[in-house]
Design a protein around this motif. Structure first.
Motif, PDB file in Angstrom:
ATOM      1  N   SER A  94      -4.626   2.818   3.642  1.00  0.00           N
ATOM      2  CA  SER A  94      -3.023   4.020   3.263  1.00  0.00           C
ATOM      3  C   SER A  94      -1.884   5.274   3.878  1.00  0.00           C
ATOM      4  O   SER A  94      -1.211   5.701   4.170  1.00  0.00           O
ATOM      5  CB  SER A  94      -1.994   3.814   1.874  1.00  0.00           C
ATOM      6  OG  SER A  94      -1.446   4.263   1.182  1.00  0.00           O
ATOM      7  N   GLN A 114     -10.616  -5.651  -0.834  1.00  0.00           N
ATOM      8  CA  GLN A 114      -9.293  -5.139  -0.614  1.00  0.00           C
ATOM      9  C   GLN A 114      -9.490  -3.949  -2.448  1.00  0.00           C
ATOM     10  O   GLN A 114      -8.530  -3.363  -2.608  1.00  0.00           O
ATOM     11  CB  GLN A 114      -8.305  -6.328  -1.459  1.00  0.00           C
ATOM     12  CG  GLN A 114      -8.180  -6.842  -0.318  1.00  0.00           C
ATOM     13  CD  GLN A 114      -7.304  -8.340  -0.311  1.00  0.00           C
ATOM     14  OE1 GLN A 114      -5.987  -7.443  -0.947  1.00  0.00           O
ATOM     15  NE2 GLN A 114      -7.165  -9.076   0.031  1.00  0.00           N
ATOM     16  N   ARG A 125      -0.641  -1.583  -4.971  1.00  0.00           N
ATOM     17  CA  ARG A 125      -2.009  -0.910  -4.815  1.00  0.00           C
ATOM     18  C   ARG A 125      -1.951  -0.311  -5.295  1.00  0.00           C
ATOM     19  O   ARG A 125      -2.638   0.676  -6.107  1.00  0.00           O
ATOM     20  CB  ARG A 125      -2.982  -1.312  -3.577  1.00  0.00           C
ATOM     21  CG  ARG A 125      -2.854  -2.658  -3.272  1.00  0.00           C
ATOM     22  CD  ARG A 125      -3.300  -3.160  -4.868  1.00  0.00           C
ATOM     23  NE  ARG A 125      -4.793  -2.852  -5.207  1.00  0.00           N
ATOM     24  CZ  ARG A 125      -6.165  -2.928  -4.758  1.00  0.00           C
ATOM     25  NH1 ARG A 125      -6.464  -4.186  -3.883  1.00  0.00           N
ATOM     26  NH2 ARG A 125      -7.366  -2.661  -5.471  1.00  0.00           N
ATOM     27  N   PHE A 152      -1.664  -5.123   2.677  1.00  0.00           N
ATOM     28  CA  PHE A 152      -2.786  -6.280   2.958  1.00  0.00           C
ATOM     29  C   PHE A 152      -2.144  -7.918   2.511  1.00  0.00           C
ATOM     30  O   PHE A 152      -1.896  -7.670   1.789  1.00  0.00           O
ATOM     31  CB  PHE A 152      -3.352  -5.706   1.776  1.00  0.00           C
ATOM     32  CG  PHE A 152      -4.892  -4.800   1.535  1.00  0.00           C
ATOM     33  CD1 PHE A 152      -5.784  -4.908   3.491  1.00  0.00           C
ATOM     34  CD2 PHE A 152      -5.058  -3.993   1.207  1.00  0.00           C
ATOM     35  CE1 PHE A 152      -7.054  -4.387   2.882  1.00  0.00           C
ATOM     36  CE2 PHE A 152      -6.420  -3.315   1.149  1.00  0.00           C
ATOM     37  CZ  PHE A 152      -6.898  -3.370   2.030  1.00  0.00           C
ATOM     38  N   PRO A 193      -8.296   0.201   0.888  1.00  0.00           N
ATOM     39  CA  PRO A 193      -6.908   0.803   0.429  1.00  0.00           C
ATOM     40  C   PRO A 193      -5.876   2.427   0.720  1.00  0.00           C
ATOM     41  O   PRO A 193      -5.544   1.957   1.401  1.00  0.00           O
ATOM     42  CB  PRO A 193      -6.610   0.127  -1.041  1.00  0.00           C
ATOM     43  CG  PRO A 193      -7.883  -0.306  -1.086  1.00  0.00           C
ATOM     44  CD  PRO A 193      -8.779  -0.113  -0.559  1.00  0.00           C
ATOM     45  N   LEU A 215       0.902  -1.028  -0.525  1.00  0.00           N
ATOM     46  CA  LEU A 215      -0.055   0.179  -0.154  1.00  0.00           C
ATOM     47  C   LEU A 215       0.582   1.244   0.023  1.00  0.00           C
ATOM     48  O   LEU A 215       0.290   2.836   0.372  1.00  0.00           O
ATOM     49  CB  LEU A 215      -1.253  -0.065   1.329  1.00  0.00           C
ATOM     50  CG  LEU A 215      -1.859  -0.960   1.279  1.00  0.00           C
ATOM     51  CD1 LEU A 215      -2.566  -1.122   2.404  1.00  0.00           C
ATOM     52  CD2 LEU A 215      -2.850  -1.013  -0.149  1.00  0.00           C
TER      53      LEU A 215
END
Length: 260
Positions: free
Chosen positions: A197, A178, A232, A204, A193, A110
């Protein structure tokens, strides 16, 4: 009456003296340290890295084996995906007298500076799973054993591997939980996310908090080392992560706590 001859019951489904899921005898003599990959096929990577290795049982997503590395013995048990199957592994390993566990698997990063193929070692995890909530209130922290965290970080440093230590998050959902796209379906609410973050959470996964929480409650010690399969923030994805998983396994096997 011998446990092996007791009739199994719904509350205690021991049949022929074997644990219901791991299919190991309840009086099995196993190592005090177990590594916990998610995928049962990853036992083949432990077999590749070990000096010696033998399989003990294979049932559903649960495969177990015992190996040696540097003259020391260790166990491996796959957890499958998510909190429910991880809970089963933790409870049944605890009943065998296992004292230390290390989750060795994959995760999604992240943070932009964490690259695919890097390693993440979680000091703790946000509890967004489901199974551990059946054991203790959600305010109870999911934390790793600090000494095991240090040993894993030292092992990665010795190997020249980029490893990031920090707080992760475990969620019992691969898609909506997610923030992944689902064709023809709009995920309601804010992006988890992005929310995590912004709070400094670095990754994750779907198993760590269950393992950490249950380990603390049952008097065990736990840690993890996770290979980054995707990011991500950058949307980078590691198509072939076999070498990254093998690197995580070798790093875990080379830790000093294997000799304890």
């Amino acid at each position: 009456m011998n446990e092996g001859f007791r009739k199994p019951t719904a509350s205690n489904p021991i049949e022929n003296g074997k644990l219901p899921h791991l299919k190991l005898s309840i009086d099995s003599k196993v190592p005090k340290l177990f590594f916990l990959p998610g995928d049962p096929d990853r036992l083949k990577l432990f077999e590749e890295a070990a000096d010696s290795f033998e399989y003990l049982s294979v049932n559903r997503e649960f495969s177990t084996g015992i190996g040696t590395f540097g003259g020391k013995e260790f166990g491996v048990c796959s957890t499958g995906i998510g909190g429910g199957s991880s809970e089963i592994v933790m409870v049944e390993l605890h009943s065998l007298g296992v004292e230390r566990v290390v989750r060795v698997g994959g995760c999604g990063a992240l943070r932009e500076d964490i690259k695919c193929g890097d390693m993440i070692i979680n000091s703790g995890a946000v509890r967004l799973g489901g199974s551990s909530k059946m054991y203790v209130r959600v305010e109870y922290p999911a934390v790793a054993d600090p000494f095991m965290v240090v040993e894993l970080a030292k092992s990665a440093s010795k190997k020249g591997i980029r490893a990031h230590v920090g707080i992760g998050a475990t969620v019992d959902s691969y898609y909506a939980g997610q923030g992944r796209c689902i064709e023809g379906f709009e995920i309601p609410g804010s992006s988890l996310p992005e929310e995590l973050s912004s709070a400094g959470v670095i990754n994750f996964d779907m198993e760590t908090e269950t393992i950490f929480t249950l380990a603390s409650l049952m008097g065990m010690k736990a840690a993890n080392i996770l290979a980054v399969h995707g990011n991500r923030k950058t949307d980078e994805w590691l198509i072939d992560y076999r070498s990254a998983q093998l690197c995580a396994i070798e790093t875990a096997l080379e830790t000093d706590f294997l000799t304890l």
